[in-house]
Design a protein around this motif. Structure first.
Motif, PDB file in Angstrom:
ATOM      1  N   UNK A 125       0.915  -1.133   0.015  1.00  0.00           N
ATOM      2  CA  UNK A 125      -0.256  -0.222   0.007  1.00  0.00           C
ATOM      3  C   UNK A 125       0.889   0.955   0.084  1.00  0.00           C
ATOM      4  N   UNK A 126       1.021   2.443  -1.198  1.00  0.00           N
ATOM      5  CA  UNK A 126       1.743   3.297  -0.674  1.00  0.00           C
ATOM      6  C   UNK A 126       1.469   4.097  -0.112  1.00  0.00           C
ATOM      7  N   UNK A 127       0.726   4.090   0.573  1.00  0.00           N
ATOM      8  CA  UNK A 127      -0.282   5.160   1.435  1.00  0.00           C
ATOM      9  C   UNK A 127      -0.257   5.076   2.490  1.00  0.00           C
ATOM     10  N   UNK A 128       0.744   4.559   2.905  1.00  0.00           N
ATOM     11  CA  UNK A 128       1.444   3.736   4.750  1.00  0.00           C
ATOM     12  C   UNK A 128       2.135   3.723   5.094  1.00  0.00           C
ATOM     13  N   UNK A 129       2.454   4.696   5.984  1.00  0.00           N
ATOM     14  CA  UNK A 129       3.935   4.992   6.215  1.00  0.00           C
ATOM     15  C   UNK A 129       5.044   3.318   6.407  1.00  0.00           C
ATOM     16  N   UNK A 130       4.526   2.743   6.590  1.00  0.00           N
ATOM     17  CA  UNK A 130       5.493   1.495   6.663  1.00  0.00           C
ATOM     18  C   UNK A 130       5.986   1.073   5.534  1.00  0.00           C
ATOM     19  N   UNK A 131       5.462   1.297   4.072  1.00  0.00           N
ATOM     20  CA  UNK A 131       5.975   1.240   2.880  1.00  0.00           C
ATOM     21  C   UNK A 131       6.489   2.080   2.634  1.00  0.00           C
ATOM     22  N   UNK A 132       6.659   3.501   3.103  1.00  0.00           N
ATOM     23  CA  UNK A 132       8.328   4.167   2.665  1.00  0.00           C
ATOM     24  C   UNK A 132       9.096   4.021   3.387  1.00  0.00           C
ATOM     25  N   UNK A 133       8.988   3.799   4.798  1.00  0.00           N
ATOM     26  CA  UNK A 133      10.251   2.754   5.322  1.00  0.00           C
ATOM     27  C   UNK A 133      10.750   1.986   4.941  1.00  0.00           C
TER      28      UNK A 133
ATOM     29  N   UNK B 180       2.860  14.567   3.394  1.00  0.00           N
ATOM     30  CA  UNK B 180       2.908  15.835   2.484  1.00  0.00           C
ATOM     31  C   UNK B 180       3.058  15.320   0.695  1.00  0.00           C
ATOM     32  N   UNK B 181       4.133  14.552   0.403  1.00  0.00           N
ATOM     33  CA  UNK B 181       3.707  14.625  -0.694  1.00  0.00           C
ATOM     34  C   UNK B 181       3.493  12.566  -1.000  1.00  0.00           C
ATOM     35  N   UNK B 182       3.159  12.039   0.082  1.00  0.00           N
ATOM     36  CA  UNK B 182       1.952  11.390  -0.022  1.00  0.00           C
ATOM     37  C   UNK B 182       0.628  11.430  -0.372  1.00  0.00           C
ATOM     38  N   UNK B 183       0.482  12.482   0.341  1.00  0.00           N
ATOM     39  CA  UNK B 183      -0.521  13.351   0.978  1.00  0.00           C
ATOM     40  C   UNK B 183      -1.249  13.992  -0.759  1.00  0.00           C
ATOM     41  N   UNK B 184      -0.482  14.320  -1.247  1.00  0.00           N
ATOM     42  CA  UNK B 184      -0.692  15.220  -2.492  1.00  0.00           C
ATOM     43  C   UNK B 184      -1.257  14.235  -4.289  1.00  0.00           C
ATOM     44  N   UNK B 185      -0.001  13.132  -3.839  1.00  0.00           N
ATOM     45  CA  UNK B 185       0.214  12.138  -4.751  1.00  0.00           C
ATOM     46  C   UNK B 185      -1.150  11.457  -4.710  1.00  0.00           C
ATOM     47  N   UNK B 186      -1.823  10.476  -3.361  1.00  0.00           N
ATOM     48  CA  UNK B 186      -3.165  10.553  -3.087  1.00  0.00           C
ATOM     49  C   UNK B 186      -4.725  11.150  -4.227  1.00  0.00           C
TER      50      UNK B 186
END
Length: 543
Positions: free
Chosen positions: A260-268, A285-291
């Motif tokens: 899931x690209x919107x989960x913090x675990x994925x970002x890590x 911030x970038x994830x919120x815009x991309x979503x």
């Protein structure tokens, strides 16, 4: 000569500052990697919130360095090529600058060494040079031994470890890099390089050194055929044990394709410094815009999640295409019934000829052939940022002598294929077909040519069949890299009724091979039908 380079300290003033008797990296008992880490942790941080402190190597950086600088039983470093790939803003520039200094004048230095940093543009190359010079200015012991030549972005080592060595910043948009003999190269953002020329020039130039090292630190490239993608794929094979190559090391931080690209675990997964010196607020911030903005999602996946994602949505799903990579048994195909698709190019472009062989269980064996004019292949490789020249050397593209596609050469290839296989139909786009017909006639080759319109009427069922065959794993295409490129580039457009066709004008690259494959599949199962009036057929073909 008293001064070397604008702003340099006079040579007479060198060597007079107080220096430590034993430097941190000279402490007894350290491993080779330990000496490198000790050197890096002695370097000052010159910008950002941590300016004024020294580098602190994080556990994830330590793990990478210990792998790269491990020694074998002879005391040599086996690793010659090291790849570190992660999302943007994870401290790669400072790490790269520190390692360049380590090989220039630290524990990894050698007499008269040549250290280079490579980057996409002169501005990017200058950024790493500026980081190195800022570190030197804040470190008196190292600065005393260094002569900085700003106009040419070079650093000379005057005495001490690495005496006579030189560092230079190189860029891919500069001229020839021949004549270099690198002891260490760090390539910054290789994933953004327009071609592989600079990488190949530096990689092949290290042969004169006893224990050279090339290090590539970059976010992933978007395309599978990019040189950095090839390095990562090779490194994954080494990790899996499919290839035994102790000279190659890969450390890859990337989000899984199905995460899931919107989960913090994925970002890590792609940002090892997240929450440390990689801002969590910025990624959020970038994830919120991309979503919310679909056009930003691909860039977020590539640059932040470090996924190999192109900037536009494609027709063929990469995972599904790769599941069809089994290789056909070419010897067993001789004499077998087959159907073909031919996409003739303009004079200086790629021509694609694809055969499909229906088999058991609705399977199709796919045999693609590609042709390029020999005189144009180098220029086209640079323009398209695609290694046509490399693929030609590997046998995936046949080069036709001259500057343009010779229809006589193509006709001979078609006639030879018809003699090897039971060719039932050969679908073709009408572009330049009369020249080809004439050449076939001269050869006395009566091929079963069948016109195939490129509009919605003919292409819609072909696109549907191609998509179904890929999704259901009904193809065996052998992983041909040229055909894979075409599949990666392919996009479709729709008419008001929802019919689709492959659209070359909207594709970000060549799709000729996929067009030929779609035509071949379509004629393999096309039912006989009453012809439409010529005017109506032409209208529909024009889309």
């Amino acid at each position: 000569m008293a001064v070397r380079g604008i702003g340099a300290k006079p040579l007479s003033e060198r060597g007079k500052i107080e220096v430590r008797t034993v430097k941190p990296w000279e402490e007894p008992g350290l491993t080779r990697a330990g000496r490198v880490i000790a050197f890096l942790e002695d370097l000052p941080i010159t910008a950002g919130s941590l300016a004024g402190t020294t580098m602190k190597i994080r556990p994830w950086q330590r793990a990478f360095l210990e792998e790269v600088y491990a020694e074998d039983e002879t005391g040599r470093r086996p690793v010659r090529t090291a790849v570190l790939s992660m999302g943007r803003k994870n401290g790669k520039t400072q790490l790269a600058a520190g390692l360049a200094l380590c090989h220039l004048m630290g524990p990894e230095a050698e007499p008269r060494g040549e250290v280079y940093s490579a980057a996409l543009t002169r501005d990017q190359a200058a950024k790493l040079f500026q980081e190195m010079t800022a570190i030197l200015q804040a470190h008196p012991e190292l600065d005393d031994r260094a002569n900085v030549i700003r106009h040419s972005k070079q650093v000379e080592v005057l005495f001490g470890d690495g005496a006579g060595s030189i560092y230079a910043a190189l860029s891919a948009d500069a001229g020839s890099k021949m004549g270099l003999s690198p002891s260490f190269v760090v390539y910054d953002e290789l994933g953004s390089a327009p071609n592989r020329d600079l990488f190949d020039a530096l990689d092949t130039a290290t042969g004169a050194r006893d224990n050279p090292l090339m290090m590539c630190i970059s976010t992933q490239a978007a395309a599978d055929h990019h040189v950095f993608s090839e390095l990562i794929d090779y490194g994954l094979k080494v990790q899996a044990g499919d290839v035994d190559d102790p000279s190659f090391h890969l450390t890859l931080y990337a989000a899984p394709a199905d995460a899931d690209p919107w989960e913090a675990e994925t970002w890590e997964a792609a940002n090892p410094a997240l929450g440390d010196f990689r801002s969590l607020d910025d990624v959020t911030r970038q994830a919120a815009q991309a979503r919310l903005v679909p056009s930003k999602e691909s860039a977020f996946r590539n640059l932040i999640l470090n996924q190999r994602v192109a900037a536009v949505s494609r027709f063929i799903h990469k995972v599904e295409w790769e599941k069809c990579s089994a290789a056909p048994d070419l010897a067993a195909l001789r004499g077998r019934t087959c159907f073909g698709g031919l996409d003739l190019s303009a004079g200086r472009d790629l021509t694609a000829f694809v055969l499909v062989f229906p088999g058991e269980g609705r399977m199709f064996d796919v045999v693609p052939k590609f042709y390029f004019p020999e005189a144009a292949v180098k220029e086209r490789s640079e323009e398209d940022r695609v290694p046509y020249d490399l693929w030609a050397r590997q046998g995936f593209i046949t080069l036709i002598p001259g500057a343009t596609i010779d229809p006589g050469f193509v006709a001979h290839e078609l006639a030879e294929a018809a003699s090897l296989y039971d060719l039932q139909k050969l679908a073709y786009d009408r572009w330049r077909i009369e020249d080809l017909r004439r050449e076939l006639s001269l050869l006395g080759a009566g091929l079963p040519l069948e016109p195939f319109g490129q509009g919605f009427r003919d292409m819609a069922p072909a696109v549907d069949l191609l998509e179904r065959c890929v999704a259901e794993g009904l193809l065996r295409h052998g992983g041909n890299p040229v055909l894979k490129m075409c599949a990666t580039n392919a996009v479709v457009t729709r008419d008001p009724a929802g019919n689709r066709k492959l659209d070359k004008s909207k594709a970000n690259g060549r799709i000729d091979g996929l067009v030929a494959l779609a035509m071949a599949l379509a004629v393999s199962g096309r039912q006989e039908e009453e012809p439409l009036p010529a005017c109506l057929a032409q209208f529909l073909d024009d889309g």
